[in-house]
Design a protein around this motif. Structure first.
Motif, PDB file in Angstrom:
ATOM      1  N   GLY A  49       0.781  -1.233   0.000  1.00 25.77           N
ATOM      2  CA  GLY A  49       0.000   0.000   0.000  1.00 25.77           C
ATOM      3  C   GLY A  49       0.811   1.280   0.000  1.00 25.77           C
ATOM      4  N   ILE A  50       2.104   1.177  -0.276  1.00 25.22           N
ATOM      5  CA  ILE A  50       2.949   2.367  -0.337  1.00 25.22           C
ATOM      6  C   ILE A  50       3.173   2.746  -1.802  1.00 25.22           C
ATOM      7  CG2 ILE A  50       5.252   3.308   0.130  1.00 25.22           C
ATOM      8  CD1 ILE A  50       5.320   1.713   2.686  1.00 25.22           C
ATOM      9  N   LEU A  51       2.958   4.024  -2.108  1.00 18.64           N
ATOM     10  CA  LEU A  51       3.155   4.501  -3.467  1.00 18.64           C
ATOM     11  C   LEU A  51       4.649   4.559  -3.775  1.00 18.64           C
ATOM     12  CD1 LEU A  51       1.687   5.648  -6.001  1.00 18.64           C
ATOM     13  CD2 LEU A  51       2.098   7.934  -5.043  1.00 18.64           C
ATOM     14  N   VAL A  52       5.084   3.781  -4.754  1.00 11.36           N
ATOM     15  CA  VAL A  52       6.502   3.720  -5.100  1.00 11.36           C
ATOM     16  C   VAL A  52       6.687   4.078  -6.571  1.00 11.36           C
ATOM     17  CG1 VAL A  52       6.948   1.947  -3.355  1.00 11.36           C
ATOM     18  CG2 VAL A  52       6.483   1.253  -5.719  1.00 11.36           C
ATOM     19  N   HIS A  53       7.859   4.585  -6.893  1.00 11.69           N
ATOM     20  CA  HIS A  53       8.234   4.886  -8.274  1.00 11.69           C
ATOM     21  C   HIS A  53       8.962   3.663  -8.828  1.00 11.69           C
ATOM     22  CE1 HIS A  53       8.282   9.512  -7.394  1.00 11.69           C
ATOM     23  NE2 HIS A  53       7.170   8.908  -7.007  1.00 11.69           N
ATOM     24  N   THR A  54       8.326   2.967  -9.739  1.00  6.79           N
ATOM     25  CA  THR A  54       8.851   1.701 -10.245  1.00  6.79           C
ATOM     26  C   THR A  54      10.243   1.854 -10.840  1.00  6.79           C
ATOM     27  OG1 THR A  54       6.602   0.939 -10.680  1.00  6.79           O
ATOM     28  CG2 THR A  54       8.386  -0.223 -11.821  1.00  6.79           C
TER      29      THR A  54
END
Length: 365
Positions: A49-54
Motif C-alpha cells: 500500500g505504499i506509493l513507489v516509483h517503479t
C-alpha cells in the motif's frame, strides 16, 4: 486505420503532445510497448500500500511557470523540497556540497567567506573546462572530487569523469551557504495523487485512443496518420543504420521493511564509494504517506537494459548528429524527448520541449 496523429511513447513527451493536439481537435492514437502509461515516471502502490516509483525516484522541480501551470491542470501538488545526503568516511553529509558539508567533513568552522577562501586554496584551476573532472576540481579541488564525485560517476556512467562532458557535473552545483536542498527551483512539488494519476487525467480525452503493450515496428502498418510523433530511441527508429547510440541503464531493487517507519533521514542517500548501488530512496519522504512500514529502492547502474540516460560524450554526440540529419529529412515526423533527441532532459525540460513541438505540429497539420 486513419488518425490525425500517431504518438509513439506514453511518457511525458508523448502524453503532453497527445493532449495538446487532442485539445486542438485532432484525433490521436498513443501507443507504448509497456503495459502502462507514464513512462519512467510511472508510480503505483506496492502490495503493502505504499506509493513507489517503479523506475526510481522522480522529483519534480522547475523554474518554468508555463510548465508548472500546464501540469497543474492535471494534478494538485504536495510541496516537497528534496534533500540528499552522501555517505562519506562514515558520515552522512549534505550533497550538493555546502558549508556544512565541508565543516563537518574536515572539522572546520568556516563561514561563507572562509569557505570561498578554502575552495580557492584547494582548487585545481582548469581552462578550458571540457570534462566533468575539469568542472569539479576547478571549483573544489581533488579531495572533495574523489570523495563525492569520482566514485559515484564511475558507477553511474561506467566511465571516469574525465571522459564525460562538463555538463554532467554541472547538474550538481557547489554552494557556499547552508542551503541543503538538492534543487533551488521556484516550483518544487510532487503530484498529490502520483504521476500515473496525473498522466491518466492528461490522456483522458475523447480524441485520444490509448494502446498499451504494442511495439511501433509491429503495428506501424496498421495506421496511416497525417503526422507521427516519435519519442523512442532515435537510432531504433532508423534500424540502427549507423550503429547503436550508447545509453546507461539501471536495475532497481525494491524492498519493503514492514517494521521500520523511517529508514533514513532524507529522501535519498548517495553511496559514492561503497556498495554496487549508487543510492537508496525512501518513498514516504517524497509522498508524505503515513504507514507502519516503509518501502525503499536501491539503484544499480548497468550497461545493458532499458535505455535511461544518453551518455554525454563527444563521440556519442557525433553519432547522434548523424541520426539527427536523417530525422530532419523525415516528412511528417516529429522526434521529441530524452531518447528521440538524445538529451539528458529533466522532466520539466521534456514538458517544455513537448509543448513547443505541439505548436510546430499544429502549424504543419
Amino acid at each position: 486505420m486513419k488518425t490525425d496523429v500517431l504518438v509513439v511513447g506514453a511518457g511525458f513527451s508523448g502524453s503532453v503532445v497527445s493532449r495538446q493536439l487532442a485539445d486542438s481537435g485532432k484525433t490521436v492514437v498513443i501507443i507504448d510497448k509497456r503495459s502502462h502509461i507514464a513512462g519512467n515516471a510511472y508510480d503505483t502502490n506496492d502490495k503493502h500500500g505504499i506509493l513507489v516509483h517503479t523506475y526510481g525516484p522522480h522529483i519534480f522541480h522547475t523554474n518554468s511557470q508555463e510548465v508548472f501551470s500546464y501540469l497543474s491542470a492535471f494534478t494538485k501538488w504536495r510541496p516537497y523540497e528534496h534533500r540528499v545526503l552522501a555517505s562519506i568516511d562514515g558520515q552522512l553529509l549534505p550533497i550538493p556540497i555546502n558549508i556544512d558539508t565541508v565543516n563537518r567533513l574536515y572539522g572546520l568552522n568556516l563561514d561563507e567567506e572562509g569557505l570561498k577562501s578554502y575552495f580557492e586554496s584547494v582548487r585545481d584551476p582548469r581552462d578550458p573546462i571540457k570534462t566533468s573532472e575539469d568542472a569539479i576540481v576547478n571549483i573544489v579541488g581533488w579531495d572533495l572530487y574523489k570523495k563525492f564525485y569520482k566514485g559515484y560517476t564511475n558507477k553511474q556512467w561506467g566511465l571516469d569523469p574525465s571522459e564525460l562532458f562538463a555538463s554532467v557535473a554541472a547538474r550538481v552545483p557547489v554552494r557556499t551557504n547552508h542551503d541543503d536542498r538538492y534543487f533551488t527551483d521556484t516550483h518544487q512539488a510532487m503530484p498529490l495523487d502520483g504521476y500515473t494519476e496525473m498522466f491518466s487525467r492528461m490522456l483522458d480525452h475523447p480524441g485520444i485512443t490509448i494502446r498499451l503493450g504494442v511495439e511501433y515496428q509491429k503495428i506501424r502498418q496498421e495506421y496511416s496518420p497525417k503526422h507521427l510523433v516519435y519519442t523512442g530511441p532515435i537510432d531504433e527508429y532508423f534500424d540502427f543504420c549507423f550503429g547503436k547510440l550508447p545509453y546507461r541503464s539501471l536495475f532497481f531493487e525494491h524492498e519493503h521493511l514492514p517494521t521500520v517507519q523511517k529508514f533514513q533521514q532524507v529522501g535519498t542517500v548517495n553511496y559514492p564509494n561503497e556498495h554496487e548501488y549508487t543510492r537508496i530512496t525512501e518513498f514516504k519522504h517524497l509522498t508524505g504517506q503515513e504507514h507502519s512500514g516503509t518501502s525503499i529502492v536501491r539503484e544499480y547502474p548497468k550497461a545493458e537494459g532499458d535505455p535511461y540516460y544518453p551518455i554525454p560524450r563527444p563521440e556519442n554526440d557525433e553519432l547522434f548528429k548523424r541520426y539527427q540529419k536523417l530525422a530532419e529529412k523525415e516528412k511528417g515526423v516529429t522526434f521529441v524527448g530524452r531518447l528521440a533527441q538524445y538529451r539528458y532532459y529533466n522532466m520539466d525540460q521534456v514538458v517544455g520541449a513537448a509543448l513547443s513541438a505541439s505548436k510546430s505540429i499544429l502549424d504543419e497539420i
